[in-house]
Write an enzyme that holds these catalytic residues in place. Structure first.
Site, PDB file in Angstrom:
ATOM      1  N   TYR A  79     -49.263  69.321  19.335  1.00  0.00           N
ATOM      2  CA  TYR A  79     -49.693  68.049  18.768  1.00  0.00           C
ATOM      3  C   TYR A  79     -48.807  67.648  17.586  1.00  0.00           C
ATOM      4  O   TYR A  79     -48.626  66.462  17.313  1.00  0.00           O
ATOM      5  CB  TYR A  79     -51.158  68.124  18.334  1.00  0.00           C
ATOM      6  N   GLU A 121     -60.562  71.230  23.091  1.00  0.00           N
ATOM      7  CA  GLU A 121     -59.798  72.144  23.947  1.00  0.00           C
ATOM      8  C   GLU A 121     -60.034  73.597  23.561  1.00  0.00           C
ATOM      9  O   GLU A 121     -60.091  74.477  24.434  1.00  0.00           O
ATOM     10  CB  GLU A 121     -58.310  71.774  23.880  1.00  0.00           C
ATOM     11  N   TYR A 174     -61.208  70.856  38.955  1.00  0.00           N
ATOM     12  CA  TYR A 174     -59.874  70.935  39.548  1.00  0.00           C
ATOM     13  C   TYR A 174     -59.071  72.066  38.918  1.00  0.00           C
ATOM     14  O   TYR A 174     -59.480  72.655  37.902  1.00  0.00           O
ATOM     15  CB  TYR A 174     -59.132  69.603  39.373  1.00  0.00           C
ATOM     16  N   ARG A 206     -49.348  69.490  38.946  1.00  0.00           N
ATOM     17  CA  ARG A 206     -50.302  68.480  39.374  1.00  0.00           C
ATOM     18  C   ARG A 206     -51.693  69.128  39.433  1.00  0.00           C
ATOM     19  O   ARG A 206     -51.815  70.348  39.567  1.00  0.00           O
ATOM     20  CB  ARG A 206     -49.958  67.907  40.767  1.00  0.00           C
ATOM     21  N   SER A 264     -58.352  69.055  43.117  1.00  0.00           N
ATOM     22  CA  SER A 264     -59.754  69.461  43.113  1.00  0.00           C
ATOM     23  C   SER A 264     -59.942  70.706  43.974  1.00  0.00           C
ATOM     24  O   SER A 264     -59.328  70.847  45.035  1.00  0.00           O
ATOM     25  CB  SER A 264     -60.636  68.333  43.673  1.00  0.00           C
ATOM     26  N   PRO A 279     -63.450  66.898  45.939  1.00  0.00           N
ATOM     27  CA  PRO A 279     -64.459  67.424  45.011  1.00  0.00           C
ATOM     28  C   PRO A 279     -65.873  67.215  45.534  1.00  0.00           C
ATOM     29  O   PRO A 279     -66.787  67.981  45.203  1.00  0.00           O
ATOM     30  CB  PRO A 279     -64.217  66.623  43.723  1.00  0.00           C
ATOM     31  N   PRO A 314     -51.832  58.939  35.610  1.00  0.00           N
ATOM     32  CA  PRO A 314     -51.862  58.265  34.311  1.00  0.00           C
ATOM     33  C   PRO A 314     -53.093  57.420  34.082  1.00  0.00           C
ATOM     34  O   PRO A 314     -53.490  57.177  32.942  1.00  0.00           O
ATOM     35  CB  PRO A 314     -50.590  57.404  34.308  1.00  0.00           C
TER      36      PRO A 314
END
Length: 398
Positions: free
Chosen positions: A95, A137, A189, A203, A206, A275, A391
């Site tokens: 960050y 997180e 996922y 990438r 799921s 899913p 995105p």
């Protein structure tokens, strides 16, 4: 909390940042990748090439600034971002890198318009957002006992491959040493990483089976290749064979059945079925007594993946109905099959209780249509949940 002075400056300059948002984020990514090329291994470079990631980041930043005192709007988006970051193994120190280059890009693009006061206010906003996400997180990592080192990514072997449709296949993944795979909640996922020309690309897919199997199953649609293919990784996955290995992260995602649901409506299109089948199989294994409606849209009946799972799950459920919509003319043989695009007016949902959870997964335009229809029927927004990859996940459907 943001200071009153900074809040006033940010609110006064949101329009300016919005006007130059894509230029700012393009400058940011370009600068950051020059200084830290290793971060290309974390970002979707196809979305970088098409400009989708730049636009998504710009939208997220000014949406956060515009709603900084409206947690009800921000909560679902921040939760989604935190789960995505956790699935990538993002570290708190990263960050600092992002903040440095993002504020530098604001200064570069806005020039003299970016006064010291404006830059300080937006720096304050960025770190409020960053600290919020770091805390979320950290909680997610602790829940999975995740280590943010080389052990975060585990090597898995493809034990089995099932060709579901001409362009969709299921990969059954196991630990080569027989170790138990991390637990997940149905609907979540996992990140999959493959290398190509020295660059790692990641990438999210799921998990498509119930959560008590000895394997993980992902069901992948091979997207058409273009000059900047969104289906870069899906095409590589369709080239793999039984015995090949790949790297996988830890399961995350907040697209899970809520505890207060008195009924569940699973509404999907295309490969968005994945899913939903995980949730359906898990409910079936639990012999769930709550009403369940499984509603799916496909171009043709031959393009519906995981049909055996859907049929088998029905045998364990007491209040269950599956409905299919096929875009093209098909051999429709039952009253629960329709020709044409999904129209929820043709599905009896009025018998479902007030606390029904509605779950959407599929193309963004599809989910918008279904969400708008549900809200027009009086379904509260908080009872409509959706899964978004790519995105678009940063801006949501609001």
């Amino acid at each position: 909390m943001i200071t009153a002075e900074s809040l006033a400056i940010v609110q006064a300059t949101v329009g300016l940042v919005r006007e130059h948002g894509t230029e700012i984020t393009s400058t940011f990514y370009r600068s950051m990748f020059v200084t830290h090329p290793e971060l290309k291994n974390l970002f979707n470079m196809s979305n970088q090439a098409t400009g989708g990631q730049q636009q998504a980041l710009a939208s997220a930043v000014y949406a956060y600034a515009a709603n900084i005192n409206n947690p009800a709007v921000l909560e679902p988006v921040l939760s989604r971002i935190a789960h995505k970051h956790a699935s990538l193994g993002i570290k708190p120190a990263q960050y600092t890198i992002v903040g440095k280059h993002l504020l530098g890009a604001v200064k570069t693009v806005l020039g003299d318009l970016a006064t010291a006061e404006i830059l300080a206010a937006w720096d304050e906003v960025y770190w409020l957002l960053a600290c919020d996400l770091v805390a979320r997180e950290a909680t997610l990592y602790a829940q999975q006992s995740a280590r943010l080192d080389k052990q975060y990514w585990r090597t898995l072997r493809i034990e089995r491959i099932v060709q579901e449709t001409p362009d969709i296949r299921s990969l059954y993944l196991v630990d080569p040493d027989g170790a138990k795979l991390p637990a997940f909640v149905a609907g979540q996922y996992v990140s999959i990483a493959l290398e190509n020309d020295g660059l790692q690309q990641i990438r999210q897919y799921s998990l498509s089976d119930h959560n008590s199997q000895t394997y993980w199953r992902i069901t992948v649609k091979r997207e058409a290749q273009t000059e900047c293919p969104d289906g870069f990784l899906s095409n590589l996955l369709h080239q793999l064979t039984v015995g090949d290995t790949l790297k996988a992260g830890i399961p995350y995602g907040d697209f899970v059945v809520q505890a207060d649901n008195e009924a569940v409506a699973l509404i999907s299109a295309g490969v968005g079925i994945t899913p939903m089948v995980s949730i359906l199989n898990t409910l079936a294994k639990q012999n769930a007594a709550l009403p369940i409606r499984f509603i799916h849209a496909a171009r043709h009946s031959t393009q519906v993946a995981l049909q055996t799972d859907v049929a088998t799950a029905a045998q364990s459920l007491s209040d269950y109905r599956s409905v299919f919509f096929y875009e093209t003319h098909d051999n429709v043989t039952t009253e629960d099959e329709f020709v044409g695009r999904m129209n929820l007016e043709q599905v009896a949902l009025t018998d479902l209780p007030e606390k029904t959870g509605y779950y959407l997964c599929g193309p963004l335009a599809f989910m918008r249509v279904q969400r708008e229809w549900l809200q027009a029927q009086g379904v509260p927004a908080e009872r409509i949940h959706y899964e978004v990859f790519g995105p678009d996940m940063f801006t949501g459907l609001q």
